[in-house]
Design a protein around this motif. Structure first.
Motif, PDB file in Angstrom:
ATOM      1  N   THR A  37      -5.555   1.346  -6.728  1.00 44.27           N
ATOM      2  CA  THR A  37      -5.199  -0.057  -6.589  1.00 44.27           C
ATOM      3  C   THR A  37      -4.038  -0.395  -7.514  1.00 44.27           C
ATOM      4  O   THR A  37      -3.817   0.293  -8.509  1.00 44.27           O
ATOM      5  N   GLY A  38      -3.279  -1.431  -7.170  1.00 49.15           N
ATOM      6  CA  GLY A  38      -2.178  -1.872  -8.014  1.00 49.15           C
ATOM      7  C   GLY A  38      -0.803  -1.581  -7.468  1.00 49.15           C
ATOM      8  O   GLY A  38       0.196  -1.968  -8.073  1.00 49.15           O
ATOM      9  N   MET A  39      -0.711  -0.900  -6.327  1.00 52.66           N
ATOM     10  CA  MET A  39       0.601  -0.591  -5.754  1.00 52.66           C
ATOM     11  C   MET A  39       1.292  -1.871  -5.308  1.00 52.66           C
ATOM     12  O   MET A  39       0.685  -2.728  -4.662  1.00 52.66           O
ATOM     13  N   LYS A  40       2.585  -2.022  -5.644  1.00 54.54           N
ATOM     14  CA  LYS A  40       3.340  -3.225  -5.301  1.00 54.54           C
ATOM     15  C   LYS A  40       4.436  -2.914  -4.280  1.00 54.54           C
ATOM     16  O   LYS A  40       5.123  -1.904  -4.397  1.00 54.54           O
ATOM     17  N   VAL A  41       4.584  -3.812  -3.301  1.00 51.98           N
ATOM     18  CA  VAL A  41       5.592  -3.656  -2.257  1.00 51.98           C
ATOM     19  C   VAL A  41       6.315  -4.987  -2.078  1.00 51.98           C
ATOM     20  O   VAL A  41       5.681  -6.048  -2.050  1.00 51.98           O
ATOM     21  N   ASP A  42       7.638  -4.942  -1.969  1.00 51.76           N
ATOM     22  CA  ASP A  42       8.448  -6.147  -1.764  1.00 51.76           C
ATOM     23  C   ASP A  42       7.934  -6.969  -0.592  1.00 51.76           C
ATOM     24  O   ASP A  42       7.712  -6.450   0.504  1.00 51.76           O
ATOM     25  N   GLY A  43       7.747  -8.251  -0.817  1.00 52.30           N
ATOM     26  CA  GLY A  43       7.323  -9.151   0.246  1.00 52.30           C
ATOM     27  C   GLY A  43       5.839  -9.175   0.496  1.00 52.30           C
ATOM     28  O   GLY A  43       5.327 -10.079   1.169  1.00 52.30           O
ATOM     29  N   LEU A  44       5.110  -8.179  -0.020  1.00 50.91           N
ATOM     30  CA  LEU A  44       3.668  -8.099   0.214  1.00 50.91           C
ATOM     31  C   LEU A  44       2.866  -8.292  -1.063  1.00 50.91           C
ATOM     32  O   LEU A  44       1.670  -8.550  -1.019  1.00 50.91           O
ATOM     33  N   GLY A  45       3.519  -8.141  -2.199  1.00 50.83           N
ATOM     34  CA  GLY A  45       2.818  -8.265  -3.467  1.00 50.83           C
ATOM     35  C   GLY A  45       2.024  -7.010  -3.788  1.00 50.83           C
ATOM     36  O   GLY A  45       2.383  -5.903  -3.378  1.00 50.83           O
ATOM     37  N   THR A  46       0.907  -7.173  -4.499  1.00 53.20           N
ATOM     38  CA  THR A  46       0.060  -6.043  -4.880  1.00 53.20           C
ATOM     39  C   THR A  46      -0.935  -5.734  -3.768  1.00 53.20           C
ATOM     40  O   THR A  46      -1.685  -6.609  -3.345  1.00 53.20           O
ATOM     41  N   LEU A  47      -0.940  -4.496  -3.305  1.00 53.05           N
ATOM     42  CA  LEU A  47      -1.829  -4.112  -2.215  1.00 53.05           C
ATOM     43  C   LEU A  47      -3.265  -3.976  -2.711  1.00 53.05           C
ATOM     44  O   LEU A  47      -3.520  -3.705  -3.876  1.00 53.05           O
ATOM     45  N   LYS A  48      -4.201  -4.152  -1.791  1.00 51.39           N
ATOM     46  CA  LYS A  48      -5.607  -3.928  -2.110  1.00 51.39           C
ATOM     47  C   LYS A  48      -5.827  -2.425  -2.334  1.00 51.39           C
ATOM     48  O   LYS A  48      -4.908  -1.620  -2.183  1.00 51.39           O
ATOM     49  N   ALA A  49      -7.052  -2.045  -2.676  1.00 51.12           N
ATOM     50  CA  ALA A  49      -7.362  -0.640  -2.931  1.00 51.12           C
ATOM     51  C   ALA A  49      -7.052   0.207  -1.700  1.00 51.12           C
ATOM     52  O   ALA A  49      -7.425  -0.142  -0.576  1.00 51.12           O
ATOM     53  N   GLN A  50      -6.355   1.308  -1.924  1.00 51.65           N
ATOM     54  CA  GLN A  50      -5.936   2.203  -0.844  1.00 51.65           C
ATOM     55  C   GLN A  50      -6.645   3.548  -0.977  1.00 51.65           C
ATOM     56  O   GLN A  50      -6.776   4.079  -2.084  1.00 51.65           O
ATOM     57  N   PRO A  51      -7.102   4.150   0.136  1.00 51.61           N
ATOM     58  CA  PRO A  51      -7.850   5.410   0.064  1.00 51.61           C
ATOM     59  C   PRO A  51      -6.953   6.589  -0.277  1.00 51.61           C
ATOM     60  O   PRO A  51      -5.777   6.628   0.068  1.00 51.61           O
ATOM     61  N   LYS A  52      -7.544   7.570  -0.960  1.00 45.74           N
ATOM     62  CA  LYS A  52      -6.792   8.785  -1.285  1.00 45.74           C
ATOM     63  C   LYS A  52      -7.723   9.994  -1.326  1.00 45.74           C
ATOM     64  O   LYS A  52      -8.944   9.860  -1.500  1.00 45.74           O
ATOM     65  N   PHE A  88      -1.302   4.260   2.469  1.00 46.54           N
ATOM     66  CA  PHE A  88      -1.297   2.841   2.121  1.00 46.54           C
ATOM     67  C   PHE A  88      -0.782   1.983   3.269  1.00 46.54           C
ATOM     68  O   PHE A  88       0.031   2.419   4.080  1.00 46.54           O
ATOM     69  N   ASP A  89      -1.293   0.772   3.343  1.00 46.31           N
ATOM     70  CA  ASP A  89      -0.804  -0.217   4.300  1.00 46.31           C
ATOM     71  C   ASP A  89      -1.156  -1.608   3.795  1.00 46.31           C
ATOM     72  O   ASP A  89      -2.104  -1.787   3.033  1.00 46.31           O
ATOM     73  N   GLY A  90      -0.361  -2.573   4.195  1.00 48.98           N
ATOM     74  CA  GLY A  90      -0.596  -3.950   3.783  1.00 48.98           C
ATOM     75  C   GLY A  90       0.152  -4.914   4.667  1.00 48.98           C
ATOM     76  O   GLY A  90       1.146  -4.549   5.304  1.00 48.98           O
ATOM     77  N   GLU A  91      -0.332  -6.149   4.714  1.00 50.27           N
ATOM     78  CA  GLU A  91       0.309  -7.177   5.528  1.00 50.27           C
ATOM     79  C   GLU A  91       0.138  -8.520   4.841  1.00 50.27           C
ATOM     80  O   GLU A  91      -0.900  -8.804   4.242  1.00 50.27           O
ATOM     81  N   GLY A 102       5.363 -10.042   6.210  1.00 51.32           N
ATOM     82  CA  GLY A 102       5.734  -8.710   6.639  1.00 51.32           C
ATOM     83  C   GLY A 102       4.570  -7.758   6.546  1.00 51.32           C
ATOM     84  O   GLY A 102       3.449  -8.133   6.194  1.00 51.32           O
ATOM     85  N   LYS A 103       4.834  -6.499   6.855  1.00 55.70           N
ATOM     86  CA  LYS A 103       3.819  -5.459   6.742  1.00 55.70           C
ATOM     87  C   LYS A 103       4.489  -4.131   6.449  1.00 55.70           C
ATOM     88  O   LYS A 103       5.668  -3.927   6.754  1.00 55.70           O
ATOM     89  N   ALA A 104       3.720  -3.244   5.838  1.00 51.81           N
ATOM     90  CA  ALA A 104       4.244  -1.924   5.479  1.00 51.81           C
ATOM     91  C   ALA A 104       3.125  -0.905   5.575  1.00 51.81           C
ATOM     92  O   ALA A 104       1.948  -1.224   5.423  1.00 51.81           O
ATOM     93  N   ASP A 105       3.493   0.337   5.849  1.00 48.42           N
ATOM     94  CA  ASP A 105       2.535   1.431   5.811  1.00 48.42           C
ATOM     95  C   ASP A 105       3.261   2.722   5.480  1.00 48.42           C
ATOM     96  O   ASP A 105       4.467   2.854   5.733  1.00 48.42           O
ATOM     97  N   GLY A 106       2.531   3.672   4.910  1.00 50.73           N
ATOM     98  CA  GLY A 106       3.160   4.928   4.542  1.00 50.73           C
ATOM     99  C   GLY A 106       2.227   5.828   3.763  1.00 50.73           C
ATOM    100  O   GLY A 106       1.000   5.650   3.779  1.00 50.73           O
ATOM    101  N   TYR A 107       2.828   6.800   3.064  1.00 48.24           N
ATOM    102  CA  TYR A 107       2.067   7.795   2.311  1.00 48.24           C
ATOM    103  C   TYR A 107       2.663   7.980   0.920  1.00 48.24           C
ATOM    104  O   TYR A 107       3.870   7.847   0.727  1.00 48.24           O
ATOM    105  N   ASP A 108       1.812   8.293  -0.031  1.00 53.71           N
ATOM    106  CA  ASP A 108       2.206   8.598  -1.400  1.00 53.71           C
ATOM    107  C   ASP A 108       1.588   9.954  -1.735  1.00 53.71           C
ATOM    108  O   ASP A 108       0.374  10.080  -1.883  1.00 53.71           O
ATOM    109  N   ALA A 109       2.431  11.005  -1.819  1.00 52.74           N
ATOM    110  CA  ALA A 109       1.952  12.358  -2.129  1.00 52.74           C
ATOM    111  C   ALA A 109       2.418  12.739  -3.528  1.00 52.74           C
ATOM    112  O   ALA A 109       3.598  12.591  -3.851  1.00 52.74           O
TER     113      ALA A 109
END
Length: 204
Positions: free
Chosen positions: A34-49, A69-72, A84-91
């Protein structure tokens, strides 16, 4: 006396080496960040890993993880709908250093620090749409929208604490940070910031 001391030292180092080797093994786990930040979406909720790791001994390890990760976010004002919305991967892959202390029979606690890199990629859409109800009759809506892909490689650091039980189940809590140069930051909607992660898994 010197021979006795030498034997004691060799025996002590051998015991430490054996204990260190006994700790070696593969780890596989799953959790959330949790804590990932994306422009226009703010801080995302907890994302699975998911994560995997290998302990060479009680000191050195290597870790890898993959987070989806994804957020809207949409917000309505008196004049516009924007969001807006975003989705992607963090490896990520990192080298880890610390020490796994044996705190009880079969229970190990390892405080650690890690340094590595992350590849973050995905897509993002943003929009700013004027509402008809807020405009004079016969006026067209104002539409400002954007969509595109992003991708980049960034430096990462982390500090954490891992508890391993006698049956091999472990729990790992960490604070991790993503670092970007000024040039990297303007090329991605993902922001440089600190995140919190928690994982539960099994050590083989």
């Amino acid at each position: 006396m010197k021979k006795v001391l030498l034997v004691a030292l060799v025996t002590g180092f051998s015991s430490m080496a054996q204990a260190s080797n006994d700790y070696a093994g593969i780890r596989i786990g799953a959790g959330a960040t949790t804590g990932m930040k994306v422009d226009g979406l703010g801080t995302l909720k907890a994302q699975p890993k998911i994560e995997f790791g290998y302990d060479f001994n009680r000191i050195f390890s290597v870790n890898g993880s993959l987070m989806r990760f994804d957020g809207e976010h949409n917000q309505i004002s008196s004049k516009a709908l924007y969001g807006g919305k975003a989705d992607g991967y963090d490896a990520r892959i990192e080298g880890e250093i610390g020490y796994a202390f044996n705190i009880a029979d079969g229970w190990d606690l390892k405080p650690y620090a890690a340094l590595g890199g992350a590849h973050v990629s995905g897509s993002i859409e943003s929009h700013n749409v004027g509402l008809l109800v807020a405009l004079p009759s016969g006026t067209q809506n104002n539409i400002d929208s954007y969509s595109g892909n992003f991708s980049g490689n960034y430096l990462t650091t982390a500090a954490g604490l891992r508890l391993t039980t006698p049956v091999g189940i472990y729990a790992d809590a960490r604070v991790q940070s993503l670092y970007m140069t000024a040039n990297q930051e303007v090329r991605t909607p993902v922001k440089e910031n600190a995140q919190f992660g928690f994982t539960v898994g099994f050590k083989f």
